[in-house]
Enzyme design. Structure first.
Site, PDB file in Angstrom:
ATOM      1  N   GLU A 188     149.213   6.070  78.615  1.00 26.84           N
ATOM      2  CA  GLU A 188     148.055   5.704  77.801  1.00 26.84           C
ATOM      3  C   GLU A 188     148.506   5.151  76.444  1.00 26.84           C
ATOM      4  OE1 GLU A 188     145.168   5.074  78.446  1.00 26.84           O
ATOM      5  OE2 GLU A 188     144.110   5.163  76.539  1.00 26.84           O
ATOM      6  N   CYS A 219     122.898  10.268  69.619  1.00 28.73           N
ATOM      7  CA  CYS A 219     121.714   9.569  69.115  1.00 28.73           C
ATOM      8  C   CYS A 219     121.853   9.429  67.608  1.00 28.73           C
ATOM      9  CB  CYS A 219     120.455  10.365  69.413  1.00 28.73           C
ATOM     10  SG  CYS A 219     120.265  10.776  71.157  1.00 28.73           S
ATOM     11  N   ASN A 245     119.645  14.862  67.305  1.00 33.97           N
ATOM     12  CA  ASN A 245     120.893  14.348  67.861  1.00 33.97           C
ATOM     13  C   ASN A 245     121.711  15.565  68.279  1.00 33.97           C
ATOM     14  OD1 ASN A 245     123.948  13.279  66.290  1.00 33.97           O
ATOM     15  ND2 ASN A 245     123.384  13.060  68.410  1.00 33.97           N
ATOM     16  N   GLY A 246     122.189  15.549  69.528  1.00 34.43           N
ATOM     17  CA  GLY A 246     122.997  16.669  70.008  1.00 34.43           C
ATOM     18  C   GLY A 246     122.479  17.176  71.339  1.00 34.43           C
ATOM     19  N   LYS A 303     147.780   1.313  75.087  1.00 37.01           N
ATOM     20  CA  LYS A 303     147.124   1.018  73.800  1.00 37.01           C
ATOM     21  C   LYS A 303     147.957   0.001  73.013  1.00 37.01           C
ATOM     22  CE  LYS A 303     143.932   2.182  74.476  1.00 37.01           C
ATOM     23  NZ  LYS A 303     143.355   2.945  75.546  1.00 37.01           N
ATOM     24  N   GLU A 351     147.625  -3.444  74.648  1.00 39.04           N
ATOM     25  CA  GLU A 351     146.268  -3.983  74.564  1.00 39.04           C
ATOM     26  C   GLU A 351     145.937  -4.567  73.205  1.00 39.04           C
ATOM     27  OE1 GLU A 351     143.741  -0.580  75.610  1.00 39.04           O
ATOM     28  OE2 GLU A 351     142.490  -1.980  76.710  1.00 39.04           O
TER      29      GLU A 351
END
Ligand code: AGP
Length: 610
Positions: A482, A2, A105-106, A486, A489
């Site tokens: 992966e 948040c 936030n958290g 990357k 992409e």
């Protein structure tokens, strides 16, 4: 994840309360956008609280927002973790007397425990959030005689987990109390106005004088004062004031040039958040079905498939369980093999990828139990699955997944560790595993600090190439996959990953002088890479090694043209963090080629077509 903002201004500050709030909330929207709320200390000494579900633009359209008037205010953009997006669950949250307002936030890990304490004293809760308990705790300590700031500190001392808190108490209405643990929090020092916020961008329009708070610090701001203490002792933060320079475009990305860099560099925070989120979830039902499973399937697409592959190897290697990773879109082809008694874990950042959704539907039809491992707990995949594990790594905006790969791997390894504990697996030191996972965010931070420059240098070299190989062994293979994804992409360079032993069965035919080959030396069966690296080097390959700095294997020093030196860490932490330099290499290669890594051609963040 948040976003929080608060400001305290004097009558001399010419700024309008609603303007400052709207500016701050808009800048924080990238941190969450399912609900928005503010609390303003009004002239009559009460709070005006406006909150609702929806975007900032939607919520600030409320006529009462425009006329908000006050000198002290807090605001929040929400990305739901505890409790669905709703007006009740939107922040700020208040105590029973409505004299204390809190934005957070958290994740407060022990909120249920604390909630039971204050419920026992007759406090009434209005939301399902973990946050609301903070307001009630402050009220509780005030009733026992504590002054507002003392009550706030006593409440904070009881919290476990991650938090950036901004609190206004009408009994000291000129101040905003704050506290930080793991979740970021910064102070902005203006003329007749001071701020607290999750991110500098929320107030940089008004001031660029900033103090970044450290874990464990608490304090308050008023229009004229900033007070910070640590462990009960005042801290002089004057030497920590920094002047930040941010242009309008970079502000959108929290100071980073792209969302992708922001998300790569916030991985330490995301890992800490996810670990904390995992610990607060009761996953015993998931553990029970996994213990009883005939076979475990893990399905995902793209990056989520790579995390699934790594997870399946971990289930096999650590627990000796029958686990298999499958590409979601292929699942239906083999689904005849899926039976009652099987468990299918669907891994998806968005929780909306149609291939993964359909695979899980198919699995349920065939009588298997389904578990969603998602970043969006309100997604379709989460809703339709028997069980949900929520990663809460925060919104990922860049099309190329980064922080959600590391947090997916963390989550799958956490499930493995907890399953070892649950089943009493005697040959797995689950406590050490969990301890390793807990510290993964610290190692991720060290990787970013130590490896960025060498990754930039490697990217300069790769930017000239048409093709590259990524090779590893066992756990190193999904990491290599992966890394290759990357590079394809976002840098549009053809890249393929193989188990290193496979390279001599065909791929090596492409290798000629200067052909880049990235070797993943995970510190796990590295000796099996020795002959492969020699074979590549003999054909003129440009060898890039990702290896622990203290690795003594001769081949690394002897054959590598470039080495990314990784910090020493336990295996489970290496499984999470070894991808980070590969993300950096792809990112910088894309930038050097003049491409936009955030908007790769032909792709969409979430693929909702078959
Ligand atoms: C990864 O960089 C891609 N954006 C893509 O492969 C992605 O991981 C895939 O589409 C799966 O998405 P999901 O995790 O939201 O299901």
């Amino acid at each position: 994840m948040c976003g929080i903002i608060g400001f305290a201004k004097s009558g001399n500050a010419p700024l309008r309360c609603s303007d400052v709030l709207v500016e701050g909330l808009r800048k924080l929207e990238y941190r969450g956008y399912d609900s928005v709320g503010v609390a303003v200390v009004s002239k009559n000494g009460g709070f005006v609280i406006i909150k609702d579900v929806g975007s900032v633009d939607r919520v600030v359209k409320a006529p009462e927002f425009e006329v908000l008037d006050g000198s002290v205010a807090i605001g929040h953009t929400r990305w739901a973790t505890h409790g669905k997006p709703s007006k009740e669950n939107a922040h700020p949250h208040t105590d029973c007397s409505k004299r204390v307002a809190v934005v957070h936030n958290g994740i407060i890990e022990n909120y249920l425990e604390l909630k039971n304490v204050v419920l026992g004293e007759g406090h009434v809760f209005m939301s399902e959030t973990d946050t609301e308990v903070v307001a009630h705790l402050i009220e509780h300590f005030k009733k026992l005689g504590a002054k507002p700031f003392e009550a706030f500190k006593k409440a904070v001392a009881m919290l476990r987990g991650s938090y950036a808190l901004a609190v206004v108490d009408l009994d000291e209405p000129d101040r905003i109390f704050f506290a930080r643990s793991v979740s970021p929090l910064v102070i902005g020092l203006g003329n007749n106005i001071n701020f607290v916020s999750s991110d500098i961008t929320a107030f940089v329009k008004y001031t660029n004088r900033v103090v970044v708070l450290q874990d464990g610090e608490v304090g308050y701001v008023s229009s004229s004062e900033v007070y910070v203490e640590f462990n009960g002792r005042p801290v002089d933060v004057s030497s920590r004031i920094r002047l930040v320079e941010l242009d309008a475009q970079s502000i959108e990305k929290g100071g980073f040039p792209h969302y992708m860099t922001k998300e790569i560099f916030e991985q330490p925070y995301a890992l800490a958040q996810t670990f904390s989120a995992l610990q607060t979830q009761n996953i015993s039902d998931v553990l029970r079905v996994l213990e009883e499973a005939r076979k475990i399937y893990i399905v995902g697409a793209g990056t989520s498939y790579h995390a699934s592959l790594l997870g399946a190897i971990a289930f096999k290697r650590f627990l000796g369980l029958d686990a298999e990773a499958l590409i979601s879109s292929e699942f239906r082809v083999i689904s005849r093999a899926v039976k009652w008694g099987d468990v299918v874990i669907g891994v998806s950042q968005s929780g909306e990828t149609i291939d993964t959704l359909l695979a899980l539907r198919e699995a349920r039809e065939r009588g298997a139990k389904t578990v969603a491992l998602v970043n969006n707990q309100f997604s379709t995949i989460a809703r339709e699955s028997d069980y949900v594990i929520s990663m809460r790594a925060g919104p990922e905006i860049a099309v190329a997944a980064t922080k959600t790969f590391t947090t997916q791997v963390l989550s799958l390894l956490y499930i493995v560790a907890r399953l070892a504990e649950f089943t009493g697996a005697i040959d797995v030191d689950y406590k050490a595993l969990i301890q390793g996972l807990k510290m993964s965010h610290e190692v991720a931070q060290r990787v970013l600090e130590a490896c960025t420059e060498v990754c930039k240098a490697i990217a300069t070299r790769l930017a000239e190439k048409q093709s590259a190989y990524y090779l590893g062994r066992v756990f190193g293979v999904p990491i290599a996959m992966e890394g290759a994804l990357k590079l394809k992409e976002i840098a549009y360079i053809h890249a393929e990953a193989y188990p290193a032993g496979e390279s001599k069965h065909g791929p090596i035919a492409l290798v000629e002088e200067g052909f880049p080959v990235v070797f993943i030396y995970l510190g796990f069966l590295d000796e099996m890479l020795e002959s492969n690296v020699e074979e590549m080097k003999a054909r003129g390959a440009y060898v890039i090694a990702v290896a622990q700095g203290d690795t003594v294997l001769g081949s690394i020093a002897k054959y590598s043209n470039a080495v990314v030196k990784m910090p020493k860490a336990p295996l489970e932490v290496r499984l999470i963090t070894y991808v980070i330099p590969l993300q950096l290499i792809a990112y910088y290669t894309s930038v050097i080629k003049g491409l936009d890594p955030d908007k790769p051609r032909n792709l969409a963040k979430t693929v909702t077509v078959i």
